[in-house]
Design a protein around this motif. Sequence first.
Motif, PDB file in Angstrom:
ATOM      1  N   ALA A   1      52.513   7.500  44.896  1.00 41.60           N
ATOM      2  CA  ALA A   1      51.618   8.537  45.427  1.00 41.60           C
ATOM      3  C   ALA A   1      50.939   9.290  44.295  1.00 41.60           C
ATOM      4  O   ALA A   1      49.737   9.591  44.365  1.00 41.60           O
ATOM      5  CB  ALA A   1      52.397   9.497  46.321  1.00 41.60           C
TER       6      ALA A   1
ATOM      7  N   LEU B   1      46.863   9.522  43.854  1.00 42.03           N
ATOM      8  CA  LEU B   1      46.207  10.821  43.981  1.00 42.03           C
ATOM      9  C   LEU B   1      45.676  11.342  42.646  1.00 42.03           C
ATOM     10  O   LEU B   1      44.526  11.776  42.546  1.00 42.03           O
ATOM     11  CB  LEU B   1      47.182  11.842  44.579  1.00 42.03           C
TER      12      LEU B   1
ATOM     13  N   LEU C   1      42.497  16.728  48.790  1.00 47.47           N
ATOM     14  CA  LEU C   1      43.397  16.143  47.802  1.00 47.47           C
ATOM     15  C   LEU C   1      44.381  17.181  47.273  1.00 47.47           C
ATOM     16  O   LEU C   1      45.557  16.868  47.029  1.00 47.47           O
ATOM     17  CB  LEU C   1      42.599  15.527  46.654  1.00 47.47           C
TER      18      LEU C   1
ATOM     19  N   GLU D   1      45.591  19.630  48.953  1.00 54.46           N
ATOM     20  CA  GLU D   1      46.589  19.798  50.008  1.00 54.46           C
ATOM     21  C   GLU D   1      47.604  18.655  49.985  1.00 54.46           C
ATOM     22  O   GLU D   1      48.805  18.880  50.160  1.00 54.46           O
ATOM     23  CB  GLU D   1      45.910  19.861  51.381  1.00 54.46           C
ATOM     24  N   PHE D   2      47.133  17.436  49.749  1.00 57.97           N
ATOM     25  CA  PHE D   2      48.056  16.301  49.613  1.00 57.97           C
ATOM     26  C   PHE D   2      49.040  16.548  48.461  1.00 57.97           C
ATOM     27  O   PHE D   2      50.240  16.281  48.586  1.00 57.97           O
ATOM     28  CB  PHE D   2      47.284  15.004  49.356  1.00 57.97           C
TER      29      PHE D   2
ATOM     30  N   SER E   1      51.664  19.005  49.375  1.00 59.14           N
ATOM     31  CA  SER E   1      52.629  18.495  50.346  1.00 59.14           C
ATOM     32  C   SER E   1      53.780  17.731  49.687  1.00 59.14           C
ATOM     33  O   SER E   1      54.850  17.584  50.288  1.00 59.14           O
ATOM     34  CB  SER E   1      51.930  17.598  51.374  1.00 59.14           C
TER      35      SER E   1
END
Length: 235
Positions: A102, A106, A163, A165-166, A169
Amino acid sequence: MTDALRPMSKQRLYEQVLDRLRQYVAEGGLKAGDRLPPERDLAQRLGVSRASVKQAIVVLEVQGLVEARHGGGTYLVRDSLDVESVEKLVERRRRLPDVLDAREALETKLAELAAERRTEEDLTAMRQALARMAEEIEQGRHGVDGDRLFHAAVTAAAHSSILAEFMRSISDQIAESRTESLRQPGRPTRSYAQHEAILDAITDRRPGAAAAAMRRHVRTVAKVRLLDWDPGEGE
Protein backbone atom coordinates in the motif's frame (compact mmCIF):
# COMPACT_ATOMS: atom_id res chain seq x y z
CA MET A 1 -19.17 -19.97 18.99
CA THR A 2 -16.50 -18.56 21.30
CA ASP A 3 -12.87 -19.53 20.93
CA ALA A 4 -12.06 -18.69 24.55
CA LEU A 5 -11.57 -22.40 25.30
CA ARG A 6 -9.35 -23.10 22.33
CA PRO A 7 -6.28 -25.24 23.13
CA MET A 8 -3.58 -23.30 24.94
CA SER A 9 -0.36 -22.87 23.02
CA LYS A 10 2.78 -24.33 24.53
CA GLN A 11 5.58 -21.83 25.04
CA ARG A 12 8.28 -22.37 22.45
CA LEU A 13 11.67 -23.36 23.79
CA TYR A 14 13.36 -20.29 22.30
CA GLU A 15 10.84 -18.10 24.14
CA GLN A 16 12.09 -19.63 27.38
CA VAL A 17 15.63 -18.83 26.25
CA LEU A 18 14.53 -15.21 25.70
CA ASP A 19 13.19 -15.04 29.24
CA ARG A 20 16.49 -16.34 30.62
CA LEU A 21 18.55 -13.91 28.52
CA ARG A 22 16.45 -10.97 29.68
CA GLN A 23 16.99 -12.06 33.28
CA TYR A 24 20.73 -12.55 32.68
CA VAL A 25 21.15 -9.04 31.27
CA ALA A 26 19.14 -7.45 34.09
CA GLU A 27 20.86 -9.31 36.93
CA GLY A 28 24.29 -8.89 35.39
CA GLY A 29 23.85 -5.15 34.88
CA LEU A 30 24.87 -5.41 31.23
CA LYS A 31 24.69 -2.24 29.13
CA ALA A 32 24.59 -1.30 25.47
CA GLY A 33 27.83 -2.42 23.80
CA ASP A 34 28.37 -5.38 26.13
CA ARG A 35 28.77 -8.80 24.56
CA LEU A 36 26.55 -11.79 25.24
CA PRO A 37 28.20 -15.20 25.80
CA PRO A 38 28.76 -17.24 22.62
CA GLU A 39 25.80 -19.30 21.38
CA ARG A 40 27.64 -22.55 22.14
CA ASP A 41 28.18 -21.51 25.78
CA LEU A 42 24.60 -20.32 26.15
CA ALA A 43 23.26 -23.61 24.79
CA GLN A 44 25.43 -25.63 27.17
CA ARG A 45 24.59 -23.54 30.24
CA LEU A 46 20.86 -23.48 29.50
CA GLY A 47 20.68 -27.14 28.52
CA VAL A 48 19.10 -26.48 25.13
CA SER A 49 20.12 -26.89 21.49
CA ARG A 50 22.11 -24.24 19.65
CA ALA A 51 19.14 -23.96 17.27
CA SER A 52 16.94 -22.71 20.13
CA VAL A 53 19.60 -20.20 21.20
CA LYS A 54 20.09 -19.05 17.61
CA GLN A 55 16.37 -18.47 17.15
CA ALA A 56 16.23 -16.46 20.37
CA ILE A 57 19.11 -14.30 19.11
CA VAL A 58 17.29 -13.80 15.79
CA VAL A 59 14.19 -12.57 17.66
CA LEU A 60 16.37 -10.09 19.54
CA GLU A 61 17.93 -8.96 16.24
CA VAL A 62 14.50 -8.52 14.65
CA GLN A 63 13.55 -6.18 17.49
CA GLY A 64 16.79 -4.21 17.26
CA LEU A 65 17.88 -5.22 20.76
CA VAL A 66 21.15 -6.89 19.77
CA GLU A 67 23.60 -6.78 16.90
CA ALA A 68 25.09 -10.06 15.73
CA ARG A 69 28.46 -9.31 14.14
CA HIS A 70 29.66 -11.91 11.67
CA GLY A 71 32.38 -13.88 13.39
CA GLY A 72 32.49 -11.35 16.22
CA GLY A 73 29.75 -12.26 18.66
CA THR A 74 26.46 -10.73 19.71
CA TYR A 75 26.32 -7.30 21.37
CA LEU A 76 23.61 -5.42 23.21
CA VAL A 77 22.19 -2.39 21.41
CA ARG A 78 20.27 -1.22 24.47
CA ASP A 79 20.69 -1.48 28.23
CA SER A 80 17.98 -4.12 28.58
CA LEU A 81 16.21 -6.86 26.66
CA ASP A 82 12.60 -5.69 26.82
CA VAL A 83 11.42 -8.26 24.33
CA GLU A 84 8.12 -7.87 22.51
CA SER A 85 5.93 -10.98 22.68
CA VAL A 86 6.41 -13.49 19.90
CA GLU A 87 2.66 -13.37 19.23
CA LYS A 88 2.87 -9.65 18.45
CA LEU A 89 5.88 -10.21 16.22
CA VAL A 90 4.07 -12.93 14.31
CA GLU A 91 1.02 -10.70 13.81
CA ARG A 92 3.14 -7.78 12.58
CA ARG A 93 5.04 -10.08 10.24
CA ARG A 94 1.72 -11.26 8.80
CA ARG A 95 0.39 -7.79 7.97
CA LEU A 96 3.63 -6.01 7.04
CA PRO A 97 3.75 -7.08 3.34
CA ASP A 98 0.29 -5.65 2.67
CA VAL A 99 1.21 -2.39 4.38
CA LEU A 100 4.38 -2.08 2.30
CA ASP A 101 2.44 -2.76 -0.91
CA ALA A 102 0.00 0.00 0.00
CA ARG A 103 2.83 2.39 0.82
CA GLU A 104 4.51 1.81 -2.53
CA ALA A 105 1.29 2.38 -4.47
CA LEU A 106 0.21 5.48 -2.55
CA GLU A 107 3.50 7.19 -1.82
CA THR A 108 4.91 6.77 -5.32
CA LYS A 109 1.89 8.63 -6.70
CA LEU A 110 2.07 11.23 -3.93
CA ALA A 111 5.71 11.98 -4.80
CA GLU A 112 4.81 12.35 -8.46
CA LEU A 113 1.98 14.78 -7.68
CA ALA A 114 4.14 16.67 -5.19
CA ALA A 115 6.67 17.36 -7.95
CA GLU A 116 3.87 18.85 -10.05
CA ARG A 117 2.00 20.80 -7.36
CA ARG A 118 4.41 21.66 -4.55
CA THR A 119 4.67 25.20 -3.23
CA GLU A 120 7.62 26.92 -1.59
CA GLU A 121 5.93 26.33 1.76
CA ASP A 122 5.79 22.62 0.99
CA LEU A 123 9.51 22.56 0.19
CA THR A 124 10.27 24.37 3.42
CA ALA A 125 8.34 21.73 5.38
CA MET A 126 10.31 18.94 3.69
CA ARG A 127 13.63 20.63 4.38
CA GLN A 128 12.71 21.16 8.01
CA ALA A 129 11.76 17.50 8.30
CA LEU A 130 15.12 16.43 6.90
CA ALA A 131 16.90 18.75 9.30
CA ARG A 132 14.99 17.12 12.14
CA MET A 133 15.92 13.65 10.91
CA ALA A 134 19.60 14.62 10.61
CA GLU A 135 19.54 15.95 14.17
CA GLU A 136 18.04 12.72 15.48
CA ILE A 137 20.61 10.59 13.67
CA GLU A 138 23.45 12.73 15.03
CA GLN A 139 22.09 12.05 18.51
CA GLY A 140 22.33 8.32 17.89
CA ARG A 141 18.61 7.87 17.39
CA HIS A 142 16.76 6.28 14.46
CA GLY A 143 15.28 9.44 12.97
CA VAL A 144 11.69 8.24 13.28
CA ASP A 145 10.16 11.66 13.93
CA GLY A 146 11.98 13.35 11.05
CA ASP A 147 11.04 10.49 8.75
CA ARG A 148 7.38 10.84 9.72
CA LEU A 149 7.46 14.60 9.15
CA PHE A 150 9.10 14.20 5.74
CA HIS A 151 6.53 11.76 4.42
CA ALA A 152 3.73 13.90 5.84
CA ALA A 153 5.18 16.91 4.02
CA VAL A 154 5.31 15.00 0.72
CA THR A 155 1.70 13.93 1.22
CA ALA A 156 0.67 17.55 1.88
CA ALA A 157 2.61 18.76 -1.16
CA ALA A 158 0.58 16.47 -3.43
CA HIS A 159 -2.54 18.50 -2.56
CA SER A 160 -4.81 15.47 -2.96
CA SER A 161 -7.41 15.20 -0.22
CA ILE A 162 -8.43 11.67 -1.23
CA LEU A 163 -4.89 10.28 -1.23
CA ALA A 164 -4.19 12.07 2.05
CA GLU A 165 -7.25 10.39 3.55
CA PHE A 166 -6.01 6.98 2.36
CA MET A 167 -2.69 7.67 4.07
CA ARG A 168 -4.42 8.67 7.30
CA SER A 169 -6.48 5.48 7.24
CA ILE A 170 -3.32 3.35 7.48
CA SER A 171 -1.23 5.75 9.54
CA ASP A 172 -0.80 3.32 12.44
CA GLN A 173 0.42 0.55 10.14
CA ILE A 174 2.75 2.99 8.36
CA ALA A 175 4.22 4.06 11.69
CA GLU A 176 4.82 0.41 12.52
CA SER A 177 6.61 -0.22 9.22
CA ARG A 178 8.67 2.95 9.70
CA THR A 179 9.91 1.83 13.11
CA GLU A 180 10.62 -1.66 11.81
CA SER A 181 12.70 -0.29 8.92
CA LEU A 182 14.65 2.39 10.75
CA ARG A 183 15.92 0.03 13.42
CA GLN A 184 17.78 -2.00 10.78
CA PRO A 185 21.55 -1.42 11.11
CA GLY A 186 22.68 1.50 8.94
CA ARG A 187 19.15 2.21 7.73
CA PRO A 188 18.61 5.75 9.15
CA THR A 189 21.48 7.30 7.17
CA ARG A 190 20.46 5.44 4.03
CA SER A 191 16.84 6.58 4.38
CA TYR A 192 18.02 10.15 4.90
CA ALA A 193 19.99 10.06 1.64
CA GLN A 194 16.99 8.63 -0.19
CA HIS A 195 14.80 11.39 1.21
CA GLU A 196 17.26 13.94 -0.17
CA ALA A 197 16.92 12.37 -3.64
CA ILE A 198 13.14 12.55 -3.40
CA LEU A 199 13.29 16.18 -2.31
CA ASP A 200 15.68 17.10 -5.13
CA ALA A 201 13.30 15.67 -7.72
CA ILE A 202 10.29 17.40 -6.17
CA THR A 203 12.19 20.69 -5.97
CA ASP A 204 13.15 20.45 -9.65
CA ARG A 205 9.57 19.57 -10.65
CA ARG A 206 10.54 16.19 -12.11
CA PRO A 207 7.50 13.96 -11.44
CA GLY A 208 8.92 10.80 -13.00
CA ALA A 209 12.18 11.09 -11.07
CA ALA A 210 10.31 11.81 -7.84
CA ALA A 211 8.12 8.74 -8.29
CA ALA A 212 11.14 6.55 -9.08
CA ALA A 213 13.06 7.87 -6.06
CA MET A 214 10.11 7.22 -3.76
CA ARG A 215 9.64 3.72 -5.18
CA ARG A 216 13.31 2.90 -4.53
CA HIS A 217 12.94 4.24 -1.00
CA VAL A 218 9.82 2.25 -0.13
CA ARG A 219 11.38 -0.92 -1.52
CA THR A 220 14.35 -0.32 0.77
CA VAL A 221 11.92 0.11 3.66
CA ALA A 222 10.53 -3.32 2.77
CA LYS A 223 13.88 -5.00 3.41
CA VAL A 224 13.56 -5.80 7.10
CA ARG A 225 14.88 -8.66 9.20
CA LEU A 226 11.38 -9.47 10.43
CA LEU A 227 10.26 -10.76 7.02
CA ASP A 228 13.15 -13.25 6.93
CA TRP A 229 12.24 -14.64 10.34
CA ASP A 230 10.53 -18.03 10.64
CA PRO A 231 8.75 -18.14 14.02
CA GLY A 232 8.49 -21.92 13.82
CA GLU A 233 12.23 -22.60 13.87
CA GLY A 234 14.18 -23.61 16.93
CA GLU A 235 11.26 -24.98 18.95
